[in-house]
Design a protein around this motif. Structure first.
Motif, PDB file in Angstrom:
ATOM      1  N   ASP A 138       6.490   6.248   6.202  1.00  6.65           N
ATOM      2  CA  ASP A 138       5.631   6.251   7.390  1.00  6.65           C
ATOM      3  C   ASP A 138       5.022   4.881   7.643  1.00  6.65           C
ATOM      4  O   ASP A 138       4.997   4.399   8.784  1.00  6.65           O
ATOM      5  CB  ASP A 138       4.485   7.262   7.215  1.00  6.65           C
ATOM      6  N   HIS A 185      -0.945   7.323   7.368  1.00  5.08           N
ATOM      7  CA  HIS A 185      -0.306   6.604   6.250  1.00  5.08           C
ATOM      8  C   HIS A 185      -0.299   5.097   6.505  1.00  5.08           C
ATOM      9  O   HIS A 185      -0.436   4.311   5.575  1.00  5.08           O
ATOM     10  CB  HIS A 185       1.129   7.110   6.046  1.00  5.08           C
ATOM     11  N   LEU A 186      -0.126   4.695   7.760  1.00  3.51           N
ATOM     12  CA  LEU A 186      -0.166   3.257   8.055  1.00  3.51           C
ATOM     13  C   LEU A 186      -1.555   2.693   7.769  1.00  3.51           C
ATOM     14  O   LEU A 186      -1.691   1.648   7.126  1.00  3.51           O
ATOM     15  CB  LEU A 186       0.202   2.982   9.520  1.00  3.51           C
ATOM     16  N   PHE A 190      -6.143  10.748  -2.780  1.00  6.13           N
ATOM     17  CA  PHE A 190      -5.506   9.988  -1.701  1.00  6.13           C
ATOM     18  C   PHE A 190      -5.051  10.898  -0.559  1.00  6.13           C
ATOM     19  O   PHE A 190      -5.051  10.497   0.599  1.00  6.13           O
ATOM     20  CB  PHE A 190      -4.336   9.151  -2.237  1.00  6.13           C
ATOM     21  N   GLN A 213      -4.816  -0.374   1.486  1.00  8.44           N
ATOM     22  CA  GLN A 213      -4.543  -0.573   0.056  1.00  8.44           C
ATOM     23  C   GLN A 213      -3.766  -1.861  -0.185  1.00  8.44           C
ATOM     24  O   GLN A 213      -4.083  -2.634  -1.091  1.00  8.44           O
ATOM     25  CB  GLN A 213      -3.784   0.629  -0.525  1.00  8.44           C
ATOM     26  N   LEU A 232      -3.988   3.824   5.803  1.00 13.93           N
ATOM     27  CA  LEU A 232      -4.349   3.806   4.383  1.00 13.93           C
ATOM     28  C   LEU A 232      -3.484   2.816   3.593  1.00 13.93           C
ATOM     29  O   LEU A 232      -3.977   2.132   2.681  1.00 13.93           O
ATOM     30  CB  LEU A 232      -4.251   5.227   3.801  1.00 13.93           C
ATOM     31  N   SER A 233      -2.221   2.697   3.955  1.00 12.92           N
ATOM     32  CA  SER A 233      -1.349   1.727   3.276  1.00 12.92           C
ATOM     33  C   SER A 233      -1.765   0.300   3.593  1.00 12.92           C
ATOM     34  O   SER A 233      -1.800  -0.559   2.707  1.00 12.92           O
ATOM     35  CB  SER A 233       0.113   1.934   3.693  1.00 12.92           C
ATOM     36  N   ALA A 234      -2.060   0.032   4.864  1.00 15.48           N
ATOM     37  CA  ALA A 234      -2.493  -1.316   5.249  1.00 15.48           C
ATOM     38  C   ALA A 234      -3.771  -1.675   4.492  1.00 15.48           C
ATOM     39  O   ALA A 234      -3.958  -2.815   4.041  1.00 15.48           O
ATOM     40  CB  ALA A 234      -2.731  -1.389   6.756  1.00 15.48           C
ATOM     41  N   GLY A 255       0.823  -1.207   0.000  1.00 19.26           N
ATOM     42  CA  GLY A 255       0.000   0.000   0.000  1.00 19.26           C
ATOM     43  C   GLY A 255       0.854   1.251   0.000  1.00 19.26           C
ATOM     44  O   GLY A 255       0.568   2.227  -0.709  1.00 19.26           O
ATOM     45  N   ALA A 289      -2.970  -2.702  12.195  1.00 17.51           N
ATOM     46  CA  ALA A 289      -2.763  -1.251  12.086  1.00 17.51           C
ATOM     47  C   ALA A 289      -3.553  -0.528  13.188  1.00 17.51           C
ATOM     48  O   ALA A 289      -3.051   0.415  13.815  1.00 17.51           O
ATOM     49  CB  ALA A 289      -3.173  -0.760  10.700  1.00 17.51           C
ATOM     50  N   THR A 321       0.081  11.927  11.089  1.00 16.38           N
ATOM     51  CA  THR A 321       0.304  11.661   9.662  1.00 16.38           C
ATOM     52  C   THR A 321       0.859  10.260   9.461  1.00 16.38           C
ATOM     53  O   THR A 321       0.435   9.521   8.563  1.00 16.38           O
ATOM     54  CB  THR A 321       1.278  12.705   9.066  1.00 16.38           C
ATOM     55  N   ARG A 322       1.804   9.873  10.316  1.00 20.65           N
ATOM     56  CA  ARG A 322       2.382   8.538  10.185  1.00 20.65           C
ATOM     57  C   ARG A 322       1.322   7.457  10.385  1.00 20.65           C
ATOM     58  O   ARG A 322       1.248   6.489   9.629  1.00 20.65           O
ATOM     59  CB  ARG A 322       3.517   8.352  11.193  1.00 20.65           C
ATOM     60  N   LEU A 323       0.480   7.636  11.397  1.00 26.14           N
ATOM     61  CA  LEU A 323      -0.562   6.635  11.647  1.00 26.14           C
ATOM     62  C   LEU A 323      -1.577   6.606  10.494  1.00 26.14           C
ATOM     63  O   LEU A 323      -2.051   5.535  10.102  1.00 26.14           O
ATOM     64  CB  LEU A 323      -1.265   6.917  12.982  1.00 26.14           C
TER      65      LEU A 323
END
Lengths: 216, 216
Positions: free
Chosen positions: A193, B169-170, B138, B176, B172-174, A177, B198, B165-167
């Motif tokens: 991040d 990004h985690l 996004f 996706q 949304l990345s997790a 992701g 997450a 912001t880091r959380l």
């Protein structure tokens, strides 16, 4: 001409044949990584690899056979890289950090993303019959992280409370992701991040317990 | 015929025109979500939406103009959904859990993945000039999570040590990456694991501190 649709198996080729096949694959993988599957055509591949149309057809009679071989080629590369000495079987938090550092610094992360994941997402909805191959590759990749976390538990480095499969899915998902978000944003921050936070989460199970998140 | 390449702006259309445009978009979005951008052609879209070729050309003169409008349509939908009352501006861990539950139970997660992310990954390497639009979508999505975490901090629910912001990004990345892995595996487990882990990571910053991970 015979009506083959499958690629020639490398083990049935002569040494010279294997070398030609490998050269085609290397160029196909690079073209597909840079431009995507759909924008890569035979003409570009023939020019890049310096081969004729009949040679290309001999080794890879269909686009599906070529894409399947590229998936196997990229999967082999990414799995070999993750199994390399550099990451010492992911049996420490430091090896996870080293892994994150590598991809955060990798100049193509923001441009083309993950060599295997970007290819998978581009074709997962198409008719190409490659899902089984992709599933096997991602399962093996996930297992590298899961096995590493299990070893950390055996070595007493992280708590038995941690669920190795769940953590492995978090690491690989954050990676995939994060790569997508980094490509879209043309900025490495989302990947950085996501990886750092995912590794912080693994670290929350560290034994003896980490006092505080001193290296955030 | 004029040489237009951009879609007709909805605000310049009559009421009937707006309805036709909306119908085309809805069908285009569904076809693209189910089959991917490359496998969706004008013929299918005309049949699905019940329109003529000249009508389609009037509203969306090029594939790029259509894809761009579908991105805007899907982005609007996903952002509106995340901003809905259901998730109460993500100002609690429970709203994050509710969000995860929704997508884990969503039957198309394993088949077609994220409506916006799967589209983005399919076209990010193509020549279609849509990256700015995707990046904006996004970023707004990420900001919904980031703002929620900032509110949790203001409400004293999570520690000021957390990096919103880091959380975000985690999360949304997790999401996706988990969607991609779930699609490839045809199994929801990677998404479920990634989202739960997450959210557990966000929960590690809970105030007062959570005693133990009792609901793993």
């Amino acid at each position: 001409m015979e009506a083959r649709t499958e690629a020639r198996a490398p083990q049935k080729l002569t040494g010279k044949g294997q070398a030609t096949r490998a050269r085609i694959l290397e160029h196909a993988a690079e073209l597909i990584y840079a431009k995507g599957v759909h924008a890569t055509n035979n003409e570009q591949l023939r020019r890049a690899a310096g081969i004729s149309g009949s040679q290309l057809n001999y080794y890879f009679p269909t686009k599906e056979s070529l894409v399947l071989a590229v998936i196997q080629w990229q999967a082999e590369r990414v799995l070999t890289f993750h199994r390399s000495e550099r990451f010492t079987r992911f049996e420490s938090l430091d090896s996870l950090r080293e892994w994150a550092r590598y991809y955060i610094a990798y100049e193509r992360s923001c441009q083309e993303g993950c060599t295997l994941g970007s290819l998978a997402s581009e074709i997962i909805k198409t008719d190409l019959d490659v899902r089984t191959e992709l599933a096997s590759a991602f399962r093996q990749w996930r297992d590298i992280f899961r096995d590493g976390i299990e070893r950390m538990q055996q070595l007493g480095r992280i708590s038995a409370e941690a669920d190795p499969t769940r953590l492995a899915h978090l690491l690989l998902s954050a990676f995939q992701g994060g790569m997508l978000l980094a490509q879209v944003a043309r900025d490495i921050a989302p990947l950085e991040d996501a990886l750092r936070a995912a590794i912080d989460h693994v670290r929350a199970f560290a034994m003896p317990p980490a006092e505080e998140l001193e290296d955030q």
